[in-house]
Design a protein around this motif. Structure first.
Motif, PDB file in Angstrom:
ATOM      1  N   THR A  69      -5.469  -1.917  -2.438  1.00 28.04           N
ATOM      2  CA  THR A  69      -4.294  -2.775  -2.344  1.00 28.04           C
ATOM      3  C   THR A  69      -4.297  -3.549  -1.037  1.00 28.04           C
ATOM      4  OG1 THR A  69      -3.034  -1.221  -3.709  1.00 28.04           O
ATOM      5  CG2 THR A  69      -1.772  -2.789  -2.384  1.00 28.04           C
ATOM      6  N   ASP A 113      -9.929   2.647  -4.912  1.00 28.41           N
ATOM      7  CA  ASP A 113     -10.551   2.798  -3.596  1.00 28.41           C
ATOM      8  C   ASP A 113     -12.008   3.219  -3.733  1.00 28.41           C
ATOM      9  OD1 ASP A 113      -8.071   2.203  -2.672  1.00 28.41           O
ATOM     10  OD2 ASP A 113      -7.703   4.129  -1.700  1.00 28.41           O
ATOM     11  N   LYS A 170      -2.090   7.217  -3.881  1.00 29.65           N
ATOM     12  CA  LYS A 170      -3.024   7.383  -2.767  1.00 29.65           C
ATOM     13  C   LYS A 170      -4.403   6.816  -3.082  1.00 29.65           C
ATOM     14  CE  LYS A 170      -4.920  10.877   0.337  1.00 29.65           C
ATOM     15  NZ  LYS A 170      -4.971  12.323   0.679  1.00 29.65           N
ATOM     16  N   ALA A 219       0.825  -1.216   0.000  1.00 28.51           N
ATOM     17  CA  ALA A 219       0.000   0.000   0.000  1.00 28.51           C
ATOM     18  C   ALA A 219       0.854   1.258   0.000  1.00 28.51           C
ATOM     19  CB  ALA A 219      -0.938  -0.006   1.202  1.00 28.51           C
ATOM     20  N   GLY A 220       2.007   1.201   0.643  1.00 24.78           N
ATOM     21  CA  GLY A 220       2.861   2.368   0.675  1.00 24.78           C
ATOM     22  C   GLY A 220       3.523   2.682  -0.640  1.00 24.78           C
ATOM     23  N   ILE A 223      -4.664   2.867  -2.280  1.00 22.60           N
ATOM     24  CA  ILE A 223      -4.103   2.288  -1.058  1.00 22.60           C
ATOM     25  C   ILE A 223      -5.056   1.281  -0.417  1.00 22.60           C
ATOM     26  CG2 ILE A 223      -3.512   2.834   1.343  1.00 22.60           C
ATOM     27  CD1 ILE A 223      -2.091   5.306   0.349  1.00 22.60           C
TER      28      ILE A 223
END
Length: 436
Positions: A67, A426, A61, A56-57, A64
């Protein structure tokens, strides 16, 4: 000698609570059981939250949460399927290609049952430990197709791929299948985990196609501090991954843990050093990537080599995986989002071969195991067997992954729409987003 009435009375009371010793006393060892319970927890920690944070990092954005959701979905789906049938097919039965269904839905696994592969711990614990390996292998693949694969497609892919690719491979190598019979050594998953995950990731990236705007837009990681925390959890969890593969507490587990740690350190420095020489500065991403390369590459050799050999394997991993992830990927033009193939696939191949080079009889024979020597101790045949295992694993995984992806594509489709990809997975897939 005079015995007092009080002593006799205490002895009589104590005898009421004494546990009788029977001839068929349980073979389960409390120390091994405690160690393997802890190792199981560590390996599960590698996926949740380790891999989830690590991956995720490194995405943008807007992707995230999606993921992270893949890591959780892989954990839930694979865990249930593993106990339902996967474990039995991988570790029960003596077939050369696949096991049997004798332990489907945990049938016949009682409180005192032990496995032939781990004779001092409960079989239920052995099954749970092996479950964590299946979980993280499926979760790793998602990094190659980050930012563009449907959640429904990934979930269904985990189901199909587990039985087409992972379960047979686990049986071949660890469950008494034909590769084990040939003499392949893979202590903790160079073939079963890393080559399979890396090759599957590459095939998936090629079949799904590149991300929209790849090589034209900025795909910089959103939060490397999140990935850094994920690396820390992976690193510590790897002690359970490799050390626990000794299947009991002892010298071999300790040697595997130390070799693993030194390989990670050497891999981080090697990758970062090459990057520093090329770009004039070391990056945090390079340090992170090199550490994971070292960890993945030492995995198949960790229980067969001396610690200093682990450090040398880490150096090789840092350099070769850097080349695969930076140079080779750029030349061939494929979009493996988080370098699953470059780090895990290439690292798995390298580590499996290095096990055939550096295998040390004194290490492999600790805890009463068979003595296995590699090329450096005068046994070139071991390296040949390792190479054969690598080729077979790559071919099986590539074909099986392509079949699994085609099945998923027909049923639900593989890729989100371009509009959803622009919006971000997302919101598009989960209706949620991080706060601004």
């Amino acid at each position: 000698m005079r015995i007092s009435p009080v002593s006799l009375g205490l002895a009589a009371v104590a005898s009421l609570f004494a546990v009788p010793a029977f001839a068929g006393q349980s073979p389960i060892d409390p120390a091994d059981t405690a160690f393997m319970t802890f190792s199981t927890a560590l390996v599960l920690l590698m996926t949740l939250p380790g891999l989830a944070l690590f991956y995720a990092g490194m995405v943008r954005k807007k992707n995230i949460l999606a993921t992270m959701a893949q890591s959780l979905a892989a954990t839930a789906i694979v865990s249930l399927l593993w106990f339902a049938l996967g474990y039995s097919l991988a570790f029960r039965g003596g077939g050369a290609m696949i096991g049997d269904a004798s332990a489907a839905f945990l049938c016949g696994i009682g409180l005192e049952t032990v496995s032939g592969w781990a004779k001092t711990i409960p079989e239920m614990l052995f099954a749970a430990y092996q479950m964590t390996f299946a979980v993280i292998t499926c979760a790793l693949i998602g990094g190659a197709t980050a930012d563009r694969m449907k959640f429904s497609a990934f979930a269904l892919f985990c189901v199909v791929w587990l039985f087409i690719v992972y379960v047979p491979s686990a049986h071949w190598v660890w469950g008494g299948g034909f590769l084990a019979q040939w003499g392949l050594i893979d202590f903790a998953g160079g073939t079963v985990v890393h080559i399979n995950a890396g090759v599957a990731g590459l095939v998936a990236a090629l079949m799904i196609g590149s991300r929209t705007g790849y090589r034209k837009e900025n795909f910089s990681p959103f939060d490397l501090s999140m990935a850094f925390v994920g690396l820390g959890l992976l690193w510590v969890g790897w002690f359970g991954f490799n050390g626990g593969s000794a299947l009991g507490i002892g010298s071999r587990a300790v040697y595997a843990i130390v070799a693993t740690h030194l390989a990670a350190c050497a891999g981080a420095l090697a990758w970062s050093g090459i990057e520093w020489a090329h770009n004039g500065r070391p990056s945090v991403l390079g340090l992170i990537s090199g550490a994971v390369a070292g960890l993945g590459t030492i995995t198949p050799a960790s229980g067969y080599v001396l610690p200093w050999q682990g450090a040398l394997i880490g150096v090789l991993a840092g350099g070769i995986c850097y080349w695969a992830s930076i140079v080779l990927k750029a030349k061939l033009g494929y979009d493996d989002s988080l370098d699953v193939f470059g780090v895990h696939g290439v690292g798995g191949v390298l580590g499996t071969l290095m096990a055939g080079v550096f295998a040390t009889a004194s290490v492999s024979a600790s805890n009463g195991q068979p003595r296995i020597s590699g090329l450096l101790e005068g046994n070139p045949h071991q390296l040949l067997v390792q190479a054969e295992g690598v080729v077979i694993t790559i071919l099986w995984c590539a074909i099986g992954t392509a079949i699994a992806l085609k099945i998923v594509d027909v049923l639900v489709g593989l890729r989100v729409s371009s509009d959803d990809e622009r919006l971000g997975l997302d919101l598009a897939l989960h209706g949620e987003a991080l706060h601004q």
